[in-house]
Design a protein around this motif. Structure first.
Motif, PDB file in Angstrom:
ATOM      1  N   ASN A  90       0.832  -1.210   0.000  1.00  0.00           N
ATOM      2  CA  ASN A  90       0.000   0.000   0.000  1.00  0.00           C
ATOM      3  C   ASN A  90       0.864   1.256   0.000  1.00  0.00           C
ATOM      4  O   ASN A  90       0.549   2.229  -0.683  1.00  0.00           O
ATOM      5  CB  ASN A  90      -0.940  -0.003   1.206  1.00  0.00           C
ATOM      6  CG  ASN A  90      -2.024  -1.058   1.086  1.00  0.00           C
ATOM      7  OD1 ASN A  90      -2.345  -1.492  -0.009  1.00  0.00           O
ATOM      8  ND2 ASN A  90      -2.575  -1.484   2.205  1.00  0.00           N
ATOM      9  N   LYS A  91       1.945   1.227   0.768  1.00  0.00           N
ATOM     10  CA  LYS A  91       2.845   2.377   0.818  1.00  0.00           C
ATOM     11  C   LYS A  91       3.478   2.612  -0.547  1.00  0.00           C
ATOM     12  O   LYS A  91       3.571   3.754  -1.012  1.00  0.00           O
ATOM     13  CB  LYS A  91       3.921   2.135   1.877  1.00  0.00           C
ATOM     14  CG  LYS A  91       4.850   3.305   2.082  1.00  0.00           C
ATOM     15  CD  LYS A  91       5.850   3.012   3.177  1.00  0.00           C
ATOM     16  CE  LYS A  91       6.828   4.163   3.334  1.00  0.00           C
ATOM     17  NZ  LYS A  91       7.850   3.865   4.331  1.00  0.00           N
ATOM     18  N   MET A  92       3.916   1.515  -1.196  1.00  0.00           N
ATOM     19  CA  MET A  92       4.519   1.647  -2.515  1.00  0.00           C
ATOM     20  C   MET A  92       3.511   2.192  -3.524  1.00  0.00           C
ATOM     21  O   MET A  92       3.853   3.041  -4.361  1.00  0.00           O
ATOM     22  CB  MET A  92       5.071   0.295  -2.979  1.00  0.00           C
ATOM     23  CG  MET A  92       6.315  -0.152  -2.228  1.00  0.00           C
ATOM     24  SD  MET A  92       6.866  -1.794  -2.702  1.00  0.00           S
ATOM     25  CE  MET A  92       7.441  -1.477  -4.361  1.00  0.00           C
ATOM     26  N   SER A  98       1.582   9.205  -5.734  1.00  0.00           N
ATOM     27  CA  SER A  98       2.044  10.553  -5.396  1.00  0.00           C
ATOM     28  C   SER A  98       3.096  11.019  -6.394  1.00  0.00           C
ATOM     29  O   SER A  98       3.047  12.153  -6.879  1.00  0.00           O
ATOM     30  CB  SER A  98       2.603  10.560  -3.980  1.00  0.00           C
ATOM     31  OG  SER A  98       3.152  11.809  -3.659  1.00  0.00           O
ATOM     32  N   GLU A  99       4.045  10.149  -6.709  1.00  0.00           N
ATOM     33  CA  GLU A  99       5.098  10.505  -7.660  1.00  0.00           C
ATOM     34  C   GLU A  99       4.516  10.744  -9.043  1.00  0.00           C
ATOM     35  O   GLU A  99       4.891  11.699  -9.729  1.00  0.00           O
ATOM     36  CB  GLU A  99       6.153   9.398  -7.711  1.00  0.00           C
ATOM     37  CG  GLU A  99       7.361   9.764  -8.522  1.00  0.00           C
ATOM     38  CD  GLU A  99       8.440   8.705  -8.463  1.00  0.00           C
ATOM     39  OE1 GLU A  99       9.198   8.614  -9.443  1.00  0.00           O
ATOM     40  OE2 GLU A  99       8.526   8.000  -7.450  1.00  0.00           O
ATOM     41  N   ALA A 100       3.577   9.886  -9.452  1.00  0.00           N
ATOM     42  CA  ALA A 100       2.944  10.059 -10.766  1.00  0.00           C
ATOM     43  C   ALA A 100       2.171  11.380 -10.808  1.00  0.00           C
ATOM     44  O   ALA A 100       2.214  12.102 -11.815  1.00  0.00           O
ATOM     45  CB  ALA A 100       2.023   8.878 -11.060  1.00  0.00           C
ATOM     46  N   GLU A 101       1.481  11.689  -9.724  1.00  0.00           N
ATOM     47  CA  GLU A 101       0.725  12.939  -9.664  1.00  0.00           C
ATOM     48  C   GLU A 101       1.675  14.130  -9.721  1.00  0.00           C
ATOM     49  O   GLU A 101       1.422  15.114 -10.435  1.00  0.00           O
ATOM     50  CB  GLU A 101      -0.100  12.984  -8.371  1.00  0.00           C
ATOM     51  CG  GLU A 101      -1.085  14.126  -8.316  1.00  0.00           C
ATOM     52  CD  GLU A 101      -1.965  14.049  -7.096  1.00  0.00           C
ATOM     53  OE1 GLU A 101      -2.225  15.111  -6.514  1.00  0.00           O
ATOM     54  OE2 GLU A 101      -2.387  12.930  -6.726  1.00  0.00           O
ATOM     55  N   THR A 102       2.794  14.042  -9.001  1.00  0.00           N
ATOM     56  CA  THR A 102       3.783  15.120  -9.023  1.00  0.00           C
ATOM     57  C   THR A 102       4.348  15.286 -10.424  1.00  0.00           C
ATOM     58  O   THR A 102       4.459  16.416 -10.931  1.00  0.00           O
ATOM     59  CB  THR A 102       4.919  14.808  -8.027  1.00  0.00           C
ATOM     60  OG1 THR A 102       4.360  14.618  -6.734  1.00  0.00           O
ATOM     61  CG2 THR A 102       5.926  15.915  -7.980  1.00  0.00           C
ATOM     62  N   GLN A 103       4.690  14.174 -11.062  1.00  0.00           N
ATOM     63  CA  GLN A 103       5.226  14.229 -12.425  1.00  0.00           C
ATOM     64  C   GLN A 103       4.191  14.813 -13.386  1.00  0.00           C
ATOM     65  O   GLN A 103       4.519  15.628 -14.254  1.00  0.00           O
ATOM     66  CB  GLN A 103       5.658  12.829 -12.895  1.00  0.00           C
ATOM     67  CG  GLN A 103       6.863  12.276 -12.181  1.00  0.00           C
ATOM     68  CD  GLN A 103       8.124  13.050 -12.499  1.00  0.00           C
ATOM     69  OE1 GLN A 103       8.283  13.614 -13.550  1.00  0.00           O
ATOM     70  NE2 GLN A 103       9.029  13.099 -11.524  1.00  0.00           N
ATOM     71  N   ALA A 104       2.933  14.379 -13.234  1.00  0.00           N
ATOM     72  CA  ALA A 104       1.866  14.891 -14.102  1.00  0.00           C
ATOM     73  C   ALA A 104       1.696  16.396 -13.894  1.00  0.00           C
ATOM     74  O   ALA A 104       1.554  17.149 -14.870  1.00  0.00           O
ATOM     75  CB  ALA A 104       0.560  14.152 -13.817  1.00  0.00           C
TER      76      ALA A 104
END
Length: 166
Positions: A90-92, A98-104
């Motif tokens: 779940n953490k991964m 979160s990383e995908a959202e930041t990149q987007a």
């Protein structure tokens, strides 16, 4: 019974009693003692076997209790490991989201910045082009209108009049 009492002989009775006593003593020395010893040994062997069986039974119960305890510990450890694995998963997933959202968001921001830059460049180019066209048109109009001296004087007077009005 009367005949037995009539035939009773005290000498024979004592002889038979002495033979019986000697026989009992010999039996006691040579037969009873070994028989009793073998019975005692057999009784001790049986008791030892029963004690060993009882010990084995207790050991089996202890082993079963240990096995149950180990199984329980293994189940608890397995559940703990599964829970940790789920938590890590779940953490991964959350980190990846979160990383995908930041990149987007970065890509959207970069795209908006690029669009804004392109828009400004296009507007500047359009203004430059319009200004150039306007100058050309104005030049052509002025060349036509100011072709004669009379037209030039009329234009200067109208501009002076407009300047005073403003």
């Amino acid at each position: 019974m009367d005949q037995l009492l009539n035939d009773f002989s005290p000498g024979l009775f004592f002889m038979q009693a002495i033979i019986l006593l000697v026989l009992i003593l010999l039996m006691r020395k040579f037969a009873w003692k070994p028989i009793l010893d073998s019975l005692q040994n057999r009784e001790e062997g049986i008791q030892n076997a029963l004690d060993s069986a009882e010990k084995a039974k207790l050991e089996m119960q202890n082993l079963q209790a240990d096995n149950e305890r180990l199984l329980q510990e293994a189940r608890v450890e397995r559940e703990t490991m599964l829970k940790e694995a789920r938590d890590i998963k779940n953490k991964m997933i959350e980190e990846a989201k979160s990383e995908a959202e930041t990149q987007a968001n970065k890509l959207i921001e970069q795209a908006q910045t690029a669009i804004e830059g392109e828009k400004k460049a296009a507007m500047a180019e359009l203004k430059s082009h319009v200004a150039g066209l306007s100058l050309e048109i104005a030049e052509k109009i002025l060349n036509e209108e100011l072709a004669g001296k009379d037209k030039q004087l009329n234009l200067v007077e109208s501009m002076i009049g407009d300047a005073k009005l403003n």
